[in-house]
Design a protein around this motif. Structure first.
Motif, PDB file in Angstrom:
ATOM      1  N   ALA A  42       0.809  -1.216   0.000  1.00  0.00           N
ATOM      2  CA  ALA A  42       0.000   0.000   0.000  1.00  0.00           C
ATOM      3  C   ALA A  42       0.847   1.273   0.000  1.00  0.00           C
ATOM      4  O   ALA A  42       0.333   2.350  -0.155  1.00  0.00           O
ATOM      5  CB  ALA A  42      -0.926   0.007   1.212  1.00  0.00           C
ATOM      6  N   THR A  43       2.149   1.130   0.189  1.00  0.00           N
ATOM      7  CA  THR A  43       3.022   2.287   0.247  1.00  0.00           C
ATOM      8  C   THR A  43       3.521   2.636  -1.143  1.00  0.00           C
ATOM      9  O   THR A  43       4.191   1.831  -1.770  1.00  0.00           O
ATOM     10  CB  THR A  43       4.242   2.006   1.154  1.00  0.00           C
ATOM     11  OG1 THR A  43       3.788   1.603   2.427  1.00  0.00           O
ATOM     12  CG2 THR A  43       5.124   3.228   1.271  1.00  0.00           C
ATOM     13  N   PRO A  44       3.187   3.825  -1.655  1.00  0.00           N
ATOM     14  CA  PRO A  44       3.707   4.193  -2.976  1.00  0.00           C
ATOM     15  C   PRO A  44       5.211   4.404  -2.894  1.00  0.00           C
ATOM     16  O   PRO A  44       5.720   4.973  -1.940  1.00  0.00           O
ATOM     17  CB  PRO A  44       2.983   5.503  -3.308  1.00  0.00           C
ATOM     18  CG  PRO A  44       2.488   6.016  -2.010  1.00  0.00           C
ATOM     19  CD  PRO A  44       2.358   4.850  -1.077  1.00  0.00           C
ATOM     20  N   GLU A  63       6.710  -6.522 -14.559  1.00  0.00           N
ATOM     21  CA  GLU A  63       6.703  -5.392 -15.486  1.00  0.00           C
ATOM     22  C   GLU A  63       5.333  -4.723 -15.595  1.00  0.00           C
ATOM     23  O   GLU A  63       5.256  -3.492 -15.628  1.00  0.00           O
ATOM     24  CB  GLU A  63       7.180  -5.850 -16.867  1.00  0.00           C
ATOM     25  CG  GLU A  63       7.547  -4.721 -17.785  1.00  0.00           C
ATOM     26  CD  GLU A  63       8.281  -5.198 -19.021  1.00  0.00           C
ATOM     27  OE1 GLU A  63       9.324  -4.585 -19.313  1.00  0.00           O
ATOM     28  OE2 GLU A  63       7.818  -6.153 -19.674  1.00  0.00           O
ATOM     29  N   LEU A  64       4.278  -5.479 -15.632  1.00  0.00           N
ATOM     30  CA  LEU A  64       2.940  -4.901 -15.763  1.00  0.00           C
ATOM     31  C   LEU A  64       2.620  -3.931 -14.627  1.00  0.00           C
ATOM     32  O   LEU A  64       2.298  -2.772 -14.877  1.00  0.00           O
ATOM     33  CB  LEU A  64       1.876  -5.992 -15.875  1.00  0.00           C
ATOM     34  CG  LEU A  64       0.426  -5.525 -15.871  1.00  0.00           C
ATOM     35  CD1 LEU A  64       0.138  -4.605 -17.051  1.00  0.00           C
ATOM     36  CD2 LEU A  64      -0.515  -6.712 -15.875  1.00  0.00           C
ATOM     37  N   PRO A  65       2.718  -4.347 -13.356  1.00  0.00           N
ATOM     38  CA  PRO A  65       2.417  -3.372 -12.296  1.00  0.00           C
ATOM     39  C   PRO A  65       3.438  -2.239 -12.238  1.00  0.00           C
ATOM     40  O   PRO A  65       3.086  -1.109 -11.877  1.00  0.00           O
ATOM     41  CB  PRO A  65       2.416  -4.195 -11.010  1.00  0.00           C
ATOM     42  CG  PRO A  65       3.111  -5.458 -11.340  1.00  0.00           C
ATOM     43  CD  PRO A  65       2.956  -5.688 -12.807  1.00  0.00           C
ATOM     44  N   LEU A  66       4.688  -2.512 -12.607  1.00  0.00           N
ATOM     45  CA  LEU A  66       5.694  -1.456 -12.647  1.00  0.00           C
ATOM     46  C   LEU A  66       5.282  -0.375 -13.627  1.00  0.00           C
ATOM     47  O   LEU A  66       5.261   0.815 -13.291  1.00  0.00           O
ATOM     48  CB  LEU A  66       7.057  -2.036 -13.046  1.00  0.00           C
ATOM     49  CG  LEU A  66       8.160  -1.018 -13.343  1.00  0.00           C
ATOM     50  CD1 LEU A  66       8.524  -0.235 -12.092  1.00  0.00           C
ATOM     51  CD2 LEU A  66       9.364  -1.724 -13.925  1.00  0.00           C
ATOM     52  N   LEU A  67       4.914  -0.772 -14.833  1.00  0.00           N
ATOM     53  CA  LEU A  67       4.496   0.196 -15.848  1.00  0.00           C
ATOM     54  C   LEU A  67       3.238   0.938 -15.416  1.00  0.00           C
ATOM     55  O   LEU A  67       3.136   2.156 -15.560  1.00  0.00           O
ATOM     56  CB  LEU A  67       4.263  -0.498 -17.184  1.00  0.00           C
ATOM     57  CG  LEU A  67       5.503  -1.106 -17.842  1.00  0.00           C
ATOM     58  CD1 LEU A  67       5.103  -1.927 -19.058  1.00  0.00           C
ATOM     59  CD2 LEU A  67       6.523  -0.042 -18.202  1.00  0.00           C
ATOM     60  N   MET A  84       3.350   4.963 -14.788  1.00  0.00           N
ATOM     61  CA  MET A  84       2.501   5.799 -15.638  1.00  0.00           C
ATOM     62  C   MET A  84       1.516   6.598 -14.777  1.00  0.00           C
ATOM     63  O   MET A  84       1.272   7.774 -15.038  1.00  0.00           O
ATOM     64  CB  MET A  84       1.757   4.964 -16.675  1.00  0.00           C
ATOM     65  CG  MET A  84       2.642   4.418 -17.779  1.00  0.00           C
ATOM     66  SD  MET A  84       3.495   5.715 -18.703  1.00  0.00           S
ATOM     67  CE  MET A  84       2.101   6.565 -19.439  1.00  0.00           C
ATOM     68  N   SER A  85       0.990   5.973 -13.752  1.00  0.00           N
ATOM     69  CA  SER A  85       0.076   6.672 -12.855  1.00  0.00           C
ATOM     70  C   SER A  85       0.812   7.780 -12.107  1.00  0.00           C
ATOM     71  O   SER A  85       0.297   8.898 -11.974  1.00  0.00           O
ATOM     72  CB  SER A  85      -0.536   5.684 -11.866  1.00  0.00           C
ATOM     73  OG  SER A  85      -1.330   6.349 -10.927  1.00  0.00           O
ATOM     74  N   TRP A  86       1.996   7.478 -11.614  1.00  0.00           N
ATOM     75  CA  TRP A  86       2.785   8.453 -10.860  1.00  0.00           C
ATOM     76  C   TRP A  86       3.046   9.703 -11.686  1.00  0.00           C
ATOM     77  O   TRP A  86       2.993  10.811 -11.181  1.00  0.00           O
ATOM     78  CB  TRP A  86       4.103   7.811 -10.431  1.00  0.00           C
ATOM     79  CG  TRP A  86       4.931   8.722  -9.580  1.00  0.00           C
ATOM     80  CD1 TRP A  86       5.973   9.500  -9.987  1.00  0.00           C
ATOM     81  CD2 TRP A  86       4.768   8.962  -8.193  1.00  0.00           C
ATOM     82  NE1 TRP A  86       6.488  10.199  -8.931  1.00  0.00           N
ATOM     83  CE2 TRP A  86       5.760   9.889  -7.805  1.00  0.00           C
ATOM     84  CE3 TRP A  86       3.890   8.473  -7.226  1.00  0.00           C
ATOM     85  CZ2 TRP A  86       5.883  10.343  -6.502  1.00  0.00           C
ATOM     86  CZ3 TRP A  86       4.031   8.927  -5.936  1.00  0.00           C
ATOM     87  CH2 TRP A  86       5.010   9.856  -5.583  1.00  0.00           C
ATOM     88  N   GLN A  95       4.346   9.946 -20.877  1.00  0.00           N
ATOM     89  CA  GLN A  95       5.242   8.882 -21.310  1.00  0.00           C
ATOM     90  C   GLN A  95       6.704   9.306 -21.311  1.00  0.00           C
ATOM     91  O   GLN A  95       7.585   8.497 -21.018  1.00  0.00           O
ATOM     92  CB  GLN A  95       4.839   8.373 -22.691  1.00  0.00           C
ATOM     93  CG  GLN A  95       3.521   7.637 -22.675  1.00  0.00           C
ATOM     94  CD  GLN A  95       3.150   7.093 -24.039  1.00  0.00           C
ATOM     95  OE1 GLN A  95       3.915   7.161 -24.986  1.00  0.00           O
ATOM     96  NE2 GLN A  95       1.949   6.537 -24.127  1.00  0.00           N
ATOM     97  N   SER A  96       6.986  10.540 -21.636  1.00  0.00           N
ATOM     98  CA  SER A  96       8.375  11.004 -21.658  1.00  0.00           C
ATOM     99  C   SER A  96       8.987  10.944 -20.265  1.00  0.00           C
ATOM    100  O   SER A  96      10.102  10.439 -20.082  1.00  0.00           O
ATOM    101  CB  SER A  96       8.467  12.428 -22.201  1.00  0.00           C
ATOM    102  OG  SER A  96       8.075  12.465 -23.548  1.00  0.00           O
ATOM    103  N   ARG A  97       8.255  11.450 -19.279  1.00  0.00           N
ATOM    104  CA  ARG A  97       8.767  11.440 -17.903  1.00  0.00           C
ATOM    105  C   ARG A  97       8.840  10.015 -17.355  1.00  0.00           C
ATOM    106  O   ARG A  97       9.794   9.659 -16.664  1.00  0.00           O
ATOM    107  CB  ARG A  97       7.902  12.325 -17.021  1.00  0.00           C
ATOM    108  CG  ARG A  97       8.054  13.805 -17.395  1.00  0.00           C
ATOM    109  CD  ARG A  97       7.205  14.721 -16.551  1.00  0.00           C
ATOM    110  NE  ARG A  97       7.632  14.671 -15.157  1.00  0.00           N
ATOM    111  CZ  ARG A  97       6.845  14.931 -14.124  1.00  0.00           C
ATOM    112  NH1 ARG A  97       5.588  15.279 -14.316  1.00  0.00           N
ATOM    113  NH2 ARG A  97       7.301  14.860 -12.890  1.00  0.00           N
ATOM    114  N   ALA A  98       7.841   9.198 -17.671  1.00  0.00           N
ATOM    115  CA  ALA A  98       7.841   7.816 -17.196  1.00  0.00           C
ATOM    116  C   ALA A  98       9.006   7.045 -17.806  1.00  0.00           C
ATOM    117  O   ALA A  98       9.694   6.298 -17.110  1.00  0.00           O
ATOM    118  CB  ALA A  98       6.511   7.140 -17.539  1.00  0.00           C
TER     119      ALA A  98
END
Length: 95
Positions: free
Chosen positions: A7-9, A56-60, A64-66, A71-74
């Motif tokens: 739960a910790t970002p 990889e899926l949850p990482l992306l 992306m949410s953060w 996309q450039s910053r991510a």
């Protein structure tokens, strides 16, 4: 001591914090041990690809949410090319 749970970002800048890296490694190690136990120590071939896809899926999704979909910053935070990020987002149905 820094505690990290699901739960910790995790801030991208914190990824270089030596105190957090073992927590992530241990989380992966526990998941792999549990998987091997669940399949009775005889996983089908392709365990590496399975683990990479599962991570990889949850990482992306989280990165992306953060960065609010930027996309450039991510891509910069992930250390990959923006075109590679777009390809991966499409691969996982996140585009």
């Amino acid at each position: 001591m820094i505690a990290v749970n699901a739960a910790t970002p995790l801030r991208v800048e914190a990824a270089h914090d030596p105190a957090l890296q073992p927590a992530l490694r241990e989380c992966v190690a526990r998941a792999v041990r549990r998987y091997l136990s669940d399949v009775d120590s005889e996983p089908s071939e392709g365990l590496h690809a399975l683990v990479v896809a599962e991570v990889e899926l949850p990482l992306l999704r989280e990165v992306m949410s953060w960065y609010s979909g930027n996309q450039s910053r991510a891509a910069a935070a992930l250390g990959i090319n923006r075109a590679t990020l777009r390809k991966k987002l499409h691969q996982y149905g996140l585009s």
